[in-house]
Design a protein around this motif. Structure first.
Motif, PDB file in Angstrom:
ATOM      1  N   LYS A  18       0.847  -1.185   0.000  1.00 36.66           N
ATOM      2  CA  LYS A  18       0.000   0.000   0.000  1.00 36.66           C
ATOM      3  C   LYS A  18       0.878   1.230   0.000  1.00 36.66           C
ATOM      4  CE  LYS A  18      -4.465  -0.684   2.211  1.00 36.66           C
ATOM      5  NZ  LYS A  18      -5.187  -0.452   3.461  1.00 36.66           N
ATOM      6  N   CYS A  19       0.409   2.228  -0.648  1.00 40.78           N
ATOM      7  CA  CYS A  19       1.106   3.495  -0.606  1.00 40.78           C
ATOM      8  C   CYS A  19       1.052   4.053   0.811  1.00 40.78           C
ATOM      9  CB  CYS A  19       0.475   4.463  -1.593  1.00 40.78           C
ATOM     10  SG  CYS A  19       1.141   6.135  -1.474  1.00 40.78           S
ATOM     11  N   GLN A  20       2.203   4.422   1.316  1.00 39.04           N
ATOM     12  CA  GLN A  20       2.248   4.943   2.679  1.00 39.04           C
ATOM     13  C   GLN A  20       1.612   6.314   2.775  1.00 39.04           C
ATOM     14  OE1 GLN A  20       6.433   4.841   3.649  1.00 39.04           O
ATOM     15  NE2 GLN A  20       6.173   2.971   4.815  1.00 39.04           N
ATOM     16  N   ARG A  21       1.482   6.935   1.669  1.00 37.21           N
ATOM     17  CA  ARG A  21       1.028   8.321   1.681  1.00 37.21           C
ATOM     18  C   ARG A  21      -0.482   8.420   1.488  1.00 37.21           C
ATOM     19  NH1 ARG A  21       2.052  12.680  -2.279  1.00 37.21           N
ATOM     20  NH2 ARG A  21       2.249  14.612  -1.146  1.00 37.21           N
ATOM     21  N   CYS A  22      -0.990   7.721   0.498  1.00 41.61           N
ATOM     22  CA  CYS A  22      -2.416   7.865   0.197  1.00 41.61           C
ATOM     23  C   CYS A  22      -3.179   6.547   0.321  1.00 41.61           C
ATOM     24  CB  CYS A  22      -2.597   8.457  -1.194  1.00 41.61           C
ATOM     25  SG  CYS A  22      -2.205   7.319  -2.519  1.00 41.61           S
ATOM     26  N   GLY A  23      -2.447   5.456   0.560  1.00 40.95           N
ATOM     27  CA  GLY A  23      -3.134   4.186   0.785  1.00 40.95           C
ATOM     28  C   GLY A  23      -3.509   3.447  -0.484  1.00 40.95           C
ATOM     29  N   LEU A  36       5.428   3.828  -2.041  1.00 36.41           N
ATOM     30  CA  LEU A  36       4.591   4.907  -2.534  1.00 36.41           C
ATOM     31  C   LEU A  36       4.049   4.557  -3.902  1.00 36.41           C
ATOM     32  CD1 LEU A  36       7.033   7.787  -1.612  1.00 36.41           C
ATOM     33  CD2 LEU A  36       4.911   7.272  -0.424  1.00 36.41           C
ATOM     34  N   CYS A  37       2.837   4.968  -4.147  1.00 40.62           N
ATOM     35  CA  CYS A  37       2.294   4.795  -5.477  1.00 40.62           C
ATOM     36  C   CYS A  37       3.018   5.746  -6.425  1.00 40.62           C
ATOM     37  CB  CYS A  37       0.786   5.051  -5.483  1.00 40.62           C
ATOM     38  SG  CYS A  37       0.336   6.780  -5.272  1.00 40.62           S
ATOM     39  N   ARG A  38       2.812   5.539  -7.671  1.00 34.94           N
ATOM     40  CA  ARG A  38       3.575   6.302  -8.655  1.00 34.94           C
ATOM     41  C   ARG A  38       3.384   7.804  -8.504  1.00 34.94           C
ATOM     42  NH1 ARG A  38       2.763   4.403 -14.672  1.00 34.94           N
ATOM     43  NH2 ARG A  38       2.408   6.616 -14.838  1.00 34.94           N
ATOM     44  N   GLN A  39       2.157   8.163  -8.234  1.00 36.36           N
ATOM     45  CA  GLN A  39       1.875   9.593  -8.125  1.00 36.36           C
ATOM     46  C   GLN A  39       2.580  10.209  -6.941  1.00 36.36           C
ATOM     47  OE1 GLN A  39      -2.406  10.148  -8.187  1.00 36.36           O
ATOM     48  NE2 GLN A  39      -2.113  11.338 -10.044  1.00 36.36           N
ATOM     49  N   CYS A  40       2.437   9.566  -5.776  1.00 33.11           N
ATOM     50  CA  CYS A  40       3.073  10.102  -4.577  1.00 33.11           C
ATOM     51  C   CYS A  40       4.586  10.054  -4.734  1.00 33.11           C
ATOM     52  CB  CYS A  40       2.638   9.307  -3.353  1.00 33.11           C
ATOM     53  SG  CYS A  40       0.905   9.545  -2.928  1.00 33.11           S
ATOM     54  N   PHE A  41       5.083   8.997  -5.337  1.00 29.11           N
ATOM     55  CA  PHE A  41       6.517   8.881  -5.533  1.00 29.11           C
ATOM     56  C   PHE A  41       7.038  10.040  -6.363  1.00 29.11           C
ATOM     57  CE2 PHE A  41      10.301   7.403  -7.782  1.00 29.11           C
ATOM     58  CZ  PHE A  41      11.068   7.008  -6.695  1.00 29.11           C
TER      59      PHE A  41
HETATM   60 ZN    ZN Z   1       0.076   7.434  -3.032  1.00 28.30          ZN
END
Ligand code: ZN
Length: 54
Positions: A18-23, A36-41
């Motif tokens: 899971k993305c640590q930032r947005c889940g 992190l998902c691609r966007q958050c990364f």
């Molecule tokens: Zn994310």
């Protein structure tokens, strides 16, 4: 003898992270010990100075 199932962590494999930032579980990147998902990364990488990811 009973059956013994070795406990396998579910953190391995596609879609487990899971993305640590947005889940989000979408395309989570595990580079640099970040999950992190691609966007958050992209956003974080940019903040950290990795301006290659544009
Ligand atoms: Zn994310």
């Amino acid at each position: 003898m009973g059956k013994f199932k070795p406990v396998k962590p579910k953190t391995i494999g596609r879609g487990a992270q899971k993305c640590q930032r947005c889940g989000s579980r979408d395309a989570v990147i595990q580079k640099y010990n970040l999950y992190l998902c691609r966007q958050c990364f992209r956003e974080i990488a940019y903040t950290m100075g990795f301006k290659k990811y544009s």
